[in-house]
Design a protein around this motif. Structure first.
Motif, PDB file in Angstrom:
ATOM      1  N   ILE A  71      27.355   8.527  89.265  1.00  0.00           N
ATOM      2  CA  ILE A  71      27.635   7.479  90.366  1.00  0.00           C
ATOM      3  C   ILE A  71      28.321   8.275  91.654  1.00  0.00           C
ATOM      4  O   ILE A  71      28.831   8.937  91.416  1.00  0.00           O
ATOM      5  CB  ILE A  71      28.458   6.425  90.050  1.00  0.00           C
ATOM      6  N   ARG A  72      27.911   8.047  92.881  1.00  0.00           N
ATOM      7  CA  ARG A  72      28.443   8.448  94.120  1.00  0.00           C
ATOM      8  C   ARG A  72      29.907   7.965  94.255  1.00  0.00           C
ATOM      9  O   ARG A  72      30.105   6.783  93.847  1.00  0.00           O
ATOM     10  CB  ARG A  72      27.559   8.396  95.215  1.00  0.00           C
ATOM     11  N   VAL A  73      30.713   8.780  94.952  1.00  0.00           N
ATOM     12  CA  VAL A  73      31.845   8.221  95.555  1.00  0.00           C
ATOM     13  C   VAL A  73      31.878   6.851  96.218  1.00  0.00           C
ATOM     14  O   VAL A  73      32.809   5.978  95.772  1.00  0.00           O
ATOM     15  CB  VAL A  73      32.754   9.423  96.284  1.00  0.00           C
ATOM     16  N   LYS A  74      31.163   6.909  97.057  1.00  0.00           N
ATOM     17  CA  LYS A  74      31.079   5.656  97.893  1.00  0.00           C
ATOM     18  C   LYS A  74      30.573   4.407  97.196  1.00  0.00           C
ATOM     19  O   LYS A  74      31.210   3.396  97.261  1.00  0.00           O
ATOM     20  CB  LYS A  74      30.313   5.620  99.408  1.00  0.00           C
ATOM     21  N   ASP A  75      29.546   4.561  96.010  1.00  0.00           N
ATOM     22  CA  ASP A  75      29.188   3.528  95.427  1.00  0.00           C
ATOM     23  C   ASP A  75      30.309   2.993  94.358  1.00  0.00           C
ATOM     24  O   ASP A  75      30.287   1.851  94.219  1.00  0.00           O
ATOM     25  CB  ASP A  75      28.035   3.949  94.627  1.00  0.00           C
ATOM     26  N   SER A 102      32.512  11.095 100.101  1.00  0.00           N
ATOM     27  CA  SER A 102      31.585  10.074  99.974  1.00  0.00           C
ATOM     28  C   SER A 102      30.118   9.996  99.059  1.00  0.00           C
ATOM     29  O   SER A 102      29.716   9.183  98.336  1.00  0.00           O
ATOM     30  CB  SER A 102      31.573   9.093 101.545  1.00  0.00           C
ATOM     31  N   GLU A 103      29.442  11.105  99.599  1.00  0.00           N
ATOM     32  CA  GLU A 103      28.086  11.326  99.024  1.00  0.00           C
ATOM     33  C   GLU A 103      28.105  12.187  97.735  1.00  0.00           C
ATOM     34  O   GLU A 103      27.014  12.459  97.134  1.00  0.00           O
ATOM     35  CB  GLU A 103      27.327  11.992  99.906  1.00  0.00           C
ATOM     36  N   ARG A 104      29.465  12.759  97.507  1.00  0.00           N
ATOM     37  CA  ARG A 104      29.599  13.372  96.030  1.00  0.00           C
ATOM     38  C   ARG A 104      29.429  12.718  94.828  1.00  0.00           C
ATOM     39  O   ARG A 104      29.757  11.459  95.000  1.00  0.00           O
ATOM     40  CB  ARG A 104      30.681  14.210  96.261  1.00  0.00           C
ATOM     41  N   LEU A 105      29.401  13.225  93.818  1.00  0.00           N
ATOM     42  CA  LEU A 105      29.209  12.694  92.536  1.00  0.00           C
ATOM     43  C   LEU A 105      30.587  12.500  91.858  1.00  0.00           C
ATOM     44  O   LEU A 105      31.157  13.655  92.116  1.00  0.00           O
ATOM     45  CB  LEU A 105      28.108  13.270  91.557  1.00  0.00           C
ATOM     46  N   GLU A 163      31.733  15.545  89.804  1.00  0.00           N
ATOM     47  CA  GLU A 163      31.804  16.924  90.567  1.00  0.00           C
ATOM     48  C   GLU A 163      33.206  17.258  91.051  1.00  0.00           C
ATOM     49  O   GLU A 163      33.675  18.167  91.466  1.00  0.00           O
ATOM     50  CB  GLU A 163      30.728  17.065  91.790  1.00  0.00           C
ATOM     51  N   ARG A 200      39.604  12.710  91.909  1.00  0.00           N
ATOM     52  CA  ARG A 200      38.871  11.483  91.349  1.00  0.00           C
ATOM     53  C   ARG A 200      40.073  10.343  91.485  1.00  0.00           C
ATOM     54  O   ARG A 200      39.774   9.242  91.539  1.00  0.00           O
ATOM     55  CB  ARG A 200      38.848  11.673  89.794  1.00  0.00           C
TER      56      ARG A 200
END
Length: 276
Positions: free
Chosen positions: A109-113, A150-153, A156, A162
């Motif tokens: 899951i991406r950060v923004k999601d 925002s687009e990072r997993l 990662e 986190r």
């Protein structure tokens, strides 16, 4: 266990008259074990409150009860004068946000999601994602300095990153009251301070009422406006660090001989253990 000099901690308890969230005469037991008995506690509005105490004294249990994750056997918890168990779950979720001790994100899951999931209390059947939802997520990322992630997993990110993302998810929920259960656990000292600075900043700039369970006494005394000091399922004292912290109290609660000094940086109480 060493013999302790008995002091009357009950006399040190301070109740705050300006509290949206209060608990009265709480009792909780698991099977034959009594966890709490006749416990009263108030969470002062627009303050950074820290719950501290020895391992196993009930800190996280109290926090989970105040969030309605655990139901007491007796007593009442009120938000704005209403029993929290009379509130609809989504109504309560618009007032109280929680970051638990252990949280797991879906793989990939991406950060923004993930942050967007904080908008759950505002979602309705067949309702599309709204501009208000988008703005809440954007503001949450701005407040936690996570926009660049925002687009990072999630997988990662470092531990400190986190934790900021999880706090952003809670902020996207847009609740005036935030509960954080041991948010600094597993973080190195630099990231612990970074996170506590963020909490204090959110409290002072945005007037969030923040309640955190911490273990490190000097961090609690430096950053908290209000301390809830627990021992063996009881509230030993409530109030500002300067009002309630003394070597006698630390000895009684933690069985620790110490010197209390003035922190040269923050001018808050600082515990210096004597050791053996």
């Amino acid at each position: 266990m060493k013999n302790k000099q008995k002091i009357d901690l009950v006399d040190l308890k301070v109740q705050d008259d300006h509290a949206r969230l209060s608990a009265f005469d709480l009792s909780l037991s698991y099977e034959s074990a009594q966890i709490f008995s006749s416990l009263d506690v108030s969470i002062p509005d627009n303050k950074f409150t820290v719950i501290i105490g020895p391992n196993g004294c009930g800190k996280s249990t109290l926090l989970r009860m105040l969030c309605r994750l655990l139901k007491p056997n007796a007593g009442k918890i009120e938000l704005d004068g209403k029993d929290i168990y009379s509130l609809h779950p989504k109504a309560l979720a618009k007032q109280i946000g929680l970051l638990p001790q252990r949280v797991n994100a879906p793989e990939g899951i991406r950060v923004k999601d993930l942050i967007s999931r904080g908008r759950y209390p505002y979602q309705k059947l067949f309702q599309q994602w709204s501009p208000e939802d988008e703005q809440a997520v954007r503001e949450a990322m701005q407040l936690t300095d996570t926009e660049h992630l925002s687009e990072r997993l999630i997988d990662e990110l470092s531990g400190g990153q986190r934790q900021r993302v999880w706090i952003a998810m809670v902020l996207a929920q847009q609740t005036p009251i935030l509960f954080l259960d041991e948010p600094t656990t597993y973080l190195d000292i630099a990231h612990q301070i970074d996170l506590l600075e963020l909490c204090r900043d959110l409290n002072r700039r945005k007037n969030f009422t923040i309640v955190a369970v911490l273990h490190e006494l000097n961090q609690a005394f430096r950053y908290a406006d209000h301390i809830i000091l627990m021992t063996e399922g009881n509230i030993a004292a409530q109030g500002s660090p300067k009002d309630i912290v003394s070597s006698e109290v630390i000895k009684q609660v933690f069985d620790l001989d110490c010197l209390i000094m003035d922190d040269p940086v923050s001018h808050t109480p600082m515990v210096i253990p004597y050791g053996k």
